[in-house]
Design a protein around this motif. Structure first.
Motif, PDB file in Angstrom:
ATOM      1  N   VAL A 172      53.701  57.069  31.913  1.00  0.00           N
ATOM      2  CA  VAL A 172      53.105  55.734  31.833  1.00  0.00           C
ATOM      3  C   VAL A 172      53.875  54.902  30.818  1.00  0.00           C
ATOM      4  CG1 VAL A 172      51.028  54.426  31.243  1.00  0.00           C
ATOM      5  CG2 VAL A 172      50.826  56.589  32.479  1.00  0.00           C
ATOM      6  N   GLU A 173      54.334  53.721  31.240  1.00  0.00           N
ATOM      7  CA  GLU A 173      55.134  52.863  30.371  1.00  0.00           C
ATOM      8  C   GLU A 173      54.432  51.566  29.977  1.00  0.00           C
ATOM      9  OE1 GLU A 173      58.950  52.288  32.317  1.00  0.00           O
ATOM     10  OE2 GLU A 173      59.760  53.834  31.004  1.00  0.00           O
ATOM     11  N   HIS A 174      53.527  51.082  30.818  1.00  0.00           N
ATOM     12  CA  HIS A 174      52.834  49.836  30.512  1.00  0.00           C
ATOM     13  C   HIS A 174      51.578  49.738  31.364  1.00  0.00           C
ATOM     14  CE1 HIS A 174      54.149  47.938  34.302  1.00  0.00           C
ATOM     15  NE2 HIS A 174      55.326  48.501  34.071  1.00  0.00           N
ATOM     16  N   GLY A 175      50.733  48.792  31.020  1.00  0.00           N
ATOM     17  CA  GLY A 175      49.514  48.585  31.784  1.00  0.00           C
ATOM     18  C   GLY A 175      48.822  47.315  31.340  1.00  0.00           C
ATOM     19  N   SER A 176      47.821  46.889  32.115  1.00  0.00           N
ATOM     20  CA  SER A 176      47.149  45.617  31.867  1.00  0.00           C
ATOM     21  C   SER A 176      45.638  45.785  31.815  1.00  0.00           C
ATOM     22  CB  SER A 176      47.494  44.612  32.968  1.00  0.00           C
ATOM     23  OG  SER A 176      48.885  44.427  33.072  1.00  0.00           O
ATOM     24  N   ILE A 177      45.000  44.971  30.976  1.00  0.00           N
ATOM     25  CA  ILE A 177      43.544  44.924  30.854  1.00  0.00           C
ATOM     26  C   ILE A 177      43.108  43.476  30.974  1.00  0.00           C
ATOM     27  CG2 ILE A 177      41.561  45.340  29.343  1.00  0.00           C
ATOM     28  CD1 ILE A 177      43.170  47.589  28.036  1.00  0.00           C
ATOM     29  N   GLY A 178      42.137  43.205  31.851  1.00  0.00           N
ATOM     30  CA  GLY A 178      41.669  41.848  32.078  1.00  0.00           C
ATOM     31  C   GLY A 178      40.438  41.505  31.259  1.00  0.00           C
ATOM     32  N   HIS A 179      40.290  40.219  30.977  1.00  0.00           N
ATOM     33  CA  HIS A 179      39.154  39.712  30.206  1.00  0.00           C
ATOM     34  C   HIS A 179      38.662  38.418  30.839  1.00  0.00           C
ATOM     35  CE1 HIS A 179      41.798  42.038  27.580  1.00  0.00           C
ATOM     36  NE2 HIS A 179      40.753  42.324  26.834  1.00  0.00           N
ATOM     37  N   GLY A 180      37.359  38.293  30.979  1.00  0.00           N
ATOM     38  CA  GLY A 180      36.779  37.085  31.552  1.00  0.00           C
ATOM     39  C   GLY A 180      36.545  37.216  33.042  1.00  0.00           C
ATOM     40  N   ASP A 181      36.777  36.132  33.782  1.00  0.00           N
ATOM     41  CA  ASP A 181      36.582  36.140  35.230  1.00  0.00           C
ATOM     42  C   ASP A 181      37.743  36.853  35.913  1.00  0.00           C
ATOM     43  OD1 ASP A 181      34.354  34.431  34.836  1.00  0.00           O
ATOM     44  OD2 ASP A 181      35.680  32.684  34.841  1.00  0.00           O
ATOM     45  N   GLU A 182      37.440  37.689  36.895  1.00  0.00           N
ATOM     46  CA  GLU A 182      38.514  38.293  37.671  1.00  0.00           C
ATOM     47  C   GLU A 182      39.120  37.189  38.534  1.00  0.00           C
ATOM     48  OE1 GLU A 182      38.011  41.992  39.580  1.00  0.00           O
ATOM     49  OE2 GLU A 182      36.528  42.723  38.151  1.00  0.00           O
ATOM     50  N   PRO A 183      40.386  36.854  38.316  1.00  0.00           N
ATOM     51  CA  PRO A 183      40.970  35.686  39.000  1.00  0.00           C
ATOM     52  C   PRO A 183      41.161  35.909  40.487  1.00  0.00           C
ATOM     53  CG  PRO A 183      42.653  36.879  37.798  1.00  0.00           C
ATOM     54  CD  PRO A 183      41.340  37.508  37.412  1.00  0.00           C
ATOM     55  N   SER A 184      40.943  34.846  41.242  1.00  0.00           N
ATOM     56  CA  SER A 184      41.206  34.882  42.671  1.00  0.00           C
ATOM     57  C   SER A 184      42.525  34.187  42.932  1.00  0.00           C
ATOM     58  CB  SER A 184      40.076  34.184  43.434  1.00  0.00           C
ATOM     59  OG  SER A 184      39.942  32.838  43.000  1.00  0.00           O
ATOM     60  N   LEU A 185      42.948  34.216  44.165  1.00  0.00           N
ATOM     61  CA  LEU A 185      44.208  33.592  44.546  1.00  0.00           C
ATOM     62  C   LEU A 185      44.105  32.089  44.395  1.00  0.00           C
ATOM     63  CD1 LEU A 185      47.005  34.090  45.919  1.00  0.00           C
ATOM     64  CD2 LEU A 185      45.858  33.697  48.084  1.00  0.00           C
ATOM     65  N   ARG A 186      45.045  31.489  43.686  1.00  0.00           N
ATOM     66  CA  ARG A 186      45.066  30.041  43.544  1.00  0.00           C
ATOM     67  C   ARG A 186      45.954  29.442  44.615  1.00  0.00           C
ATOM     68  NH1 ARG A 186      47.753  26.505  38.585  1.00  0.00           N
ATOM     69  NH2 ARG A 186      47.806  24.537  39.725  1.00  0.00           N
ATOM     70  N   ASN A 187      45.467  28.397  45.276  1.00  0.00           N
ATOM     71  CA  ASN A 187      46.314  27.663  46.202  1.00  0.00           C
ATOM     72  C   ASN A 187      46.152  26.168  45.967  1.00  0.00           C
ATOM     73  OD1 ASN A 187      43.957  26.753  47.599  1.00  0.00           O
ATOM     74  ND2 ASN A 187      43.926  28.668  48.748  1.00  0.00           N
ATOM     75  N   GLU A 188      46.813  25.359  46.809  1.00  0.00           N
ATOM     76  CA  GLU A 188      46.794  23.928  46.537  1.00  0.00           C
ATOM     77  C   GLU A 188      45.416  23.316  46.693  1.00  0.00           C
ATOM     78  OE1 GLU A 188      48.761  24.385  50.674  1.00  0.00           O
ATOM     79  OE2 GLU A 188      48.554  25.498  48.817  1.00  0.00           O
ATOM     80  N   HIS A 189      44.542  23.959  47.473  1.00  0.00           N
ATOM     81  CA  HIS A 189      43.193  23.429  47.628  1.00  0.00           C
ATOM     82  C   HIS A 189      42.353  23.726  46.400  1.00  0.00           C
ATOM     83  CE1 HIS A 189      44.018  22.295  51.711  1.00  0.00           C
ATOM     84  NE2 HIS A 189      44.368  23.523  52.026  1.00  0.00           N
ATOM     85  N   ALA A 190      42.652  24.844  45.720  1.00  0.00           N
ATOM     86  CA  ALA A 190      41.893  25.200  44.527  1.00  0.00           C
ATOM     87  C   ALA A 190      42.392  24.464  43.305  1.00  0.00           C
ATOM     88  CB  ALA A 190      41.983  26.707  44.278  1.00  0.00           C
ATOM     89  N   ALA A 191      43.672  24.054  43.323  1.00  0.00           N
ATOM     90  CA  ALA A 191      44.273  23.442  42.144  1.00  0.00           C
ATOM     91  C   ALA A 191      43.492  22.207  41.723  1.00  0.00           C
ATOM     92  CB  ALA A 191      45.734  23.061  42.430  1.00  0.00           C
ATOM     93  N   GLY A 192      43.047  22.217  40.488  1.00  0.00           N
ATOM     94  CA  GLY A 192      42.298  21.095  39.967  1.00  0.00           C
ATOM     95  C   GLY A 192      40.871  21.032  40.451  1.00  0.00           C
ATOM     96  N   GLY A 193      40.459  21.944  41.301  1.00  0.00           N
ATOM     97  CA  GLY A 193      39.129  21.904  41.883  1.00  0.00           C
ATOM     98  C   GLY A 193      38.138  22.769  41.152  1.00  0.00           C
ATOM     99  N   ASP A 194      36.949  22.903  41.765  1.00  0.00           N
ATOM    100  CA  ASP A 194      35.865  23.634  41.122  1.00  0.00           C
ATOM    101  C   ASP A 194      36.207  25.094  40.920  1.00  0.00           C
ATOM    102  OD1 ASP A 194      34.389  21.357  41.015  1.00  0.00           O
ATOM    103  OD2 ASP A 194      33.237  21.779  42.841  1.00  0.00           O
ATOM    104  N   GLN A 195      36.865  25.740  41.910  1.00  0.00           N
ATOM    105  CA  GLN A 195      37.161  27.163  41.811  1.00  0.00           C
ATOM    106  C   GLN A 195      38.035  27.458  40.608  1.00  0.00           C
ATOM    107  OE1 GLN A 195      38.952  28.899  45.281  1.00  0.00           O
ATOM    108  NE2 GLN A 195      39.443  30.793  44.254  1.00  0.00           N
ATOM    109  N   GLU A 196      39.110  26.680  40.455  1.00  0.00           N
ATOM    110  CA  GLU A 196      40.020  26.913  39.340  1.00  0.00           C
ATOM    111  C   GLU A 196      39.329  26.624  38.013  1.00  0.00           C
ATOM    112  OE1 GLU A 196      44.073  25.064  37.485  1.00  0.00           O
ATOM    113  OE2 GLU A 196      43.814  25.008  39.652  1.00  0.00           O
ATOM    114  N   ALA A 197      38.482  25.564  37.993  1.00  0.00           N
ATOM    115  CA  ALA A 197      37.819  25.181  36.755  1.00  0.00           C
ATOM    116  C   ALA A 197      36.899  26.287  36.258  1.00  0.00           C
ATOM    117  CB  ALA A 197      37.037  23.893  36.971  1.00  0.00           C
ATOM    118  N   LYS A 198      36.349  27.051  37.191  1.00  0.00           N
ATOM    119  CA  LYS A 198      35.418  28.108  36.808  1.00  0.00           C
ATOM    120  C   LYS A 198      36.131  29.393  36.386  1.00  0.00           C
ATOM    121  CE  LYS A 198      31.701  26.462  39.841  1.00  0.00           C
ATOM    122  NZ  LYS A 198      30.896  26.765  41.055  1.00  0.00           N
ATOM    123  N   GLU A 199      37.391  29.541  36.773  1.00  0.00           N
ATOM    124  CA  GLU A 199      38.129  30.762  36.444  1.00  0.00           C
ATOM    125  C   GLU A 199      38.679  30.683  35.030  1.00  0.00           C
ATOM    126  OE1 GLU A 199      39.744  32.273  40.788  1.00  0.00           O
ATOM    127  OE2 GLU A 199      41.156  31.557  39.283  1.00  0.00           O
TER     128      GLU A 199
END
Length: 223
Positions: A61-88
């Motif tokens: 094992v050389e590296h790894g990641s730990i997340g904090h907060g909301d588990e992020p979903s896929l961002r696309n142009e419809h989410a950009a600047g919208g409610d979904q992104e604002a909540k993430e």
């Protein structure tokens, strides 16, 4: 740049390139690591979740990641600047073992050295895994990711360049200098600790300026 290989650095992805947080690995890989894991310090009281570990050709094992907060979903142009992104609001902490160039355990090859640039590269690619332009067709989307991944590589190889600034954040209570940059996708930072590891981080919706990092006392509690 002395870093882990690009193949190892890439996070597992589903069809179409989207990383799936729910498909992250179990705690077993984290427990095999011979180095301490880092996460946000106790000032952060939100959800914490395991993501994945990266291994060398010999399985170490050389590296790894730990997340904090909301588990992020896929961002696309419809989410950009919208409610979904604002909540993430999330921050992911990447721990990279500080290692010199060395022979693999099975003697079959040479493992590359790791550095702060390794942590910056892994964090940059991690952020990209949640920023796919969702309405692109597969061929254009692959080209976009290749281009952005190459940019992340170049940036990580030039931490003293104008794209990076310096940010001081506590690591185990000690003020520590980090390389920091922002983009339209979020922010990325990277630095080193006194515990023999490099730390990278990336996030969106959660300011990096108020963060602190600390050794995870019980990684099994995140599972």
């Amino acid at each position: 740049m002395e870093t882990t290989s690009r193949a190892v650095a890439q996070a597992p992805a589903a069809e179409g390139g989207q990383q799936v947080p729910s498909a992250r690995r179990t705690v077993d890989g984290y427990l095999r690591a011979p180095f301490p894991w880092y996460g946000l310090d106790e000032a952060f009281t939100g959800p914490r979740w395991l993501m994945q570990v990266g291994t060398a050709a010999d399985g170490a094992v050389e590296h790894g990641s730990i997340g904090h907060g909301d588990e992020p979903s896929l961002r696309n142009e419809h989410a950009a600047g919208g409610d979904q992104e604002a909540k993430e609001k999330f921050a992911v902490v990447v721990t990279v073992a500080a290692s010199p160039s060395r022979r693999s355990a099975d003697g079959t090859g040479l493992l590359e050295a790791t550095s702060v640039s390794s942590a910056a590269w892994l964090a940059g690619v991690g952020l990209l895994s949640f920023t796919w332009p969702g309405q692109m067709d597969h061929s254009l989307r692959d080209d976009w990711l290749d281009q952005q991944t190459e940019t992340a590589w170049v940036l990580a190889d030039d931490l003293d360049g104008s794209d990076w600034s310096t940010l001081s954040l506590p690591v185990d209570g000690v003020p520590t200098a980090f390389h920091y940059r922002e983009s339209e996708f979020g922010w990325v930072l990277a630095g080193s600790t006194s515990a023999g590891v490099h730390v990278g981080a990336y996030g969106r919706g959660m300011s990096a300026y108020g963060l602190g990092f600390a050794v995870v006392k019980d990684i099994a509690a995140y599972a």
